[in-house]
Design a protein around this motif. Structure first.
Motif, short mmCIF file in Angstrom:
data_model
loop_
_atom_site.label_atom_id
_atom_site.label_comp_id
_atom_site.label_asym_id
_atom_site.label_seq_id
_atom_site.Cartn_x
_atom_site.Cartn_y
_atom_site.Cartn_z
N SER A 187 66.74 11.01 10.10
CA SER A 187 65.64 11.62 10.54
C SER A 187 64.48 10.51 10.61
CB SER A 187 65.32 12.83 9.74
OG SER A 187 65.12 12.34 8.51
N TYR A 188 63.44 10.75 11.48
CA TYR A 188 62.35 9.77 11.66
C TYR A 188 61.22 10.22 11.59
CZ TYR A 188 61.30 10.78 16.57
OH TYR A 188 60.89 11.38 17.72
N ALA A 189 60.04 9.66 11.38
CA ALA A 189 58.73 10.23 11.32
C ALA A 189 57.47 9.30 12.04
CB ALA A 189 58.29 10.90 9.93
N CYS A 190 56.66 9.55 12.79
CA CYS A 190 55.97 8.77 13.38
C CYS A 190 54.43 9.38 13.40
CB CYS A 190 56.17 8.29 14.52
SG CYS A 190 56.65 9.47 15.99
N LEU A 191 53.49 8.64 13.69
CA LEU A 191 52.05 8.92 13.92
C LEU A 191 51.65 8.55 15.49
CD1 LEU A 191 50.31 7.74 10.80
CD2 LEU A 191 50.47 10.11 11.50
N TYR A 192 51.21 9.44 16.09
CA TYR A 192 50.79 9.69 17.50
C TYR A 192 49.02 9.31 17.33
CZ TYR A 192 49.58 10.72 22.36
OH TYR A 192 48.89 10.63 23.60
N PHE A 193 48.67 7.97 17.85
CA PHE A 193 47.36 7.84 18.15
C PHE A 193 46.84 7.38 19.50
CE2 PHE A 193 48.63 5.56 14.19
CZ PHE A 193 47.67 6.02 13.10
N THR A 194 45.54 7.72 19.70
CA THR A 194 45.06 7.30 21.12
C THR A 194 43.54 6.62 20.50
OG1 THR A 194 43.84 9.40 20.94
CG2 THR A 194 45.84 9.41 22.08
N ASP A 195 43.12 6.09 21.55
CA ASP A 195 41.87 5.47 21.49
C ASP A 195 40.58 6.40 21.84
OD1 ASP A 195 41.67 5.77 24.24
OD2 ASP A 195 41.32 3.52 24.77
N ASN A 196 39.58 5.95 21.81
CA ASN A 196 38.32 7.05 21.89
C ASN A 196 38.24 7.49 23.13
OD1 ASN A 196 37.10 4.79 22.94
ND2 ASN A 196 35.74 4.36 21.50
N ARG A 197 39.03 7.07 24.26
CA ARG A 197 39.21 7.60 25.54
C ARG A 197 40.32 8.55 25.77
NH1 ARG A 197 38.25 2.28 28.99
NH2 ARG A 197 39.12 3.69 30.47
N GLY A 198 41.15 8.56 24.81
CA GLY A 198 42.03 9.49 24.75
C GLY A 198 43.49 8.81 25.26
N ARG A 199 43.41 7.61 25.57
CA ARG A 199 44.62 6.76 25.85
C ARG A 199 45.60 6.54 24.69
NH1 ARG A 199 41.79 1.79 28.54
NH2 ARG A 199 41.05 1.59 26.34
N PRO A 200 46.78 6.89 24.78
CA PRO A 200 47.75 6.38 23.73
C PRO A 200 47.92 4.97 23.62
CG PRO A 200 48.73 8.11 25.50
CD PRO A 200 47.45 7.46 26.01
N LEU B 269 41.72 6.24 17.18
CA LEU B 269 41.33 4.95 16.65
C LEU B 269 40.22 4.20 17.28
CD1 LEU B 269 45.04 3.21 16.42
CD2 LEU B 269 43.64 4.14 14.57
N THR B 270 39.41 3.73 16.43
CA THR B 270 38.32 2.84 17.03
C THR B 270 38.67 1.67 17.48
OG1 THR B 270 37.55 1.71 14.89
CG2 THR B 270 36.84 3.93 15.30
N ASP B 271 37.77 1.02 18.48
CA ASP B 271 38.05 -0.36 19.14
C ASP B 271 38.37 -1.18 17.93
OD1 ASP B 271 37.75 0.82 21.57
OD2 ASP B 271 35.65 0.12 21.77
N ASP B 272 37.52 -1.34 16.73
CA ASP B 272 37.89 -1.92 15.60
C ASP B 272 39.22 -2.07 15.08
OD1 ASP B 272 35.41 -3.51 16.23
OD2 ASP B 272 34.44 -2.40 14.70
N GLU B 273 39.36 -0.66 14.81
CA GLU B 273 40.70 -0.39 14.26
C GLU B 273 41.98 -1.01 15.18
OE1 GLU B 273 40.19 3.46 11.68
OE2 GLU B 273 40.20 3.74 13.75
N ILE B 274 41.75 -0.71 16.47
CA ILE B 274 42.80 -1.22 17.19
C ILE B 274 42.98 -2.66 17.35
CG2 ILE B 274 43.57 -1.48 19.74
CD1 ILE B 274 42.25 1.35 20.13
N ALA B 275 41.79 -3.45 17.18
CA ALA B 275 41.67 -5.00 17.24
C ALA B 275 42.39 -5.25 15.86
CB ALA B 275 40.26 -5.29 17.55
N GLY B 276 42.19 -4.55 15.01
CA GLY B 276 42.75 -5.01 13.59
C GLY B 276 44.36 -4.69 13.27
N ILE B 277 45.05 -3.98 14.42
CA ILE B 277 46.27 -4.13 14.14
C ILE B 277 47.15 -5.18 14.05
CG2 ILE B 277 48.55 -3.20 15.50
CD1 ILE B 277 46.67 -0.81 16.77
N ILE B 278 47.95 -5.20 12.94
CA ILE B 278 48.74 -6.42 12.46
C ILE B 278 50.14 -5.99 12.71
CG2 ILE B 278 49.39 -8.24 11.00
CD1 ILE B 278 46.47 -7.50 9.75
#
Length: 162
Positions: free
Chosen positions: A20-33, A107-116
């Protein structure tokens, strides 16, 4: 007819098994995956997540894997968007595979920019419209993306088999 109760270790040998696996589905503030490109396969785009560790719940797995793969310490609500059953019938893998896809929210633009990214797992991430993802994803993975995106928009839970 009488039932014969088997010891657990014998009973388990008679029923279907699955990893089994599990994951999180995120989009940006424009609804883009938001998706990550797998290091092990250049054609695979996926969400932060992975295989469950022994004794771990699907939710615990999704949150742990998200932190490991993106640096995002997710603290949102537990909201299931989809379940995926992957049959291994006729393949060289010994069990089926079951996945739990949770809503990671926006995710906010800042959260996306902070992805490591962990370079051992992912080589890049992208934010694109569902339509744009269709051109670069495998048909099976794109079908999963479409179903999960629709589940989020409609408030339903997607069930997928492949």
């Amino acid at each position: 007819m009488t039932n014969t109760w088997l010891p657990p270790e014998e009973y388990v040998e008679t029923i279907a098994r699955a990893t089994s696996y599990a994951c999180l589905y995120f989009t940006d503030n424009r609804g883009r995956p938001v998706q990550l490109k797998a290091a092990y396969n250049t054609e695979t785009w996926q969400w932060p997540g992975g295989n469950m560790d022994h004794g771990e719940t699907p939710w615990e797995c999704a949150v742990r894997e998200c932190l490991e793969e993106t640096g995002i310490a997710f603290e949102g609500e537990k909201k299931l968007l989809g379940v995926q059953f992957i049959s291994r019938r006729g393949h060289d893998w010994p069990t089926n595979h079951v996945g739990f896809i949770f809503d990671g929210g926006t995710l906010t633009d800042d959260e996306i920019a902070g992805i490591i990214l962990d370079p051992a797992e992912h080589t890049e991430f992208r934010v694109q419209t569902v339509r744009e993802w269709e051109g670069i994803m495998t048909p099976v993975n794109f079908a999963r993306l479409g179903a999960v995106d629709e589940a989020r928009r409609t408030g339903t839970v997607a069930y997928l088999e492949c």
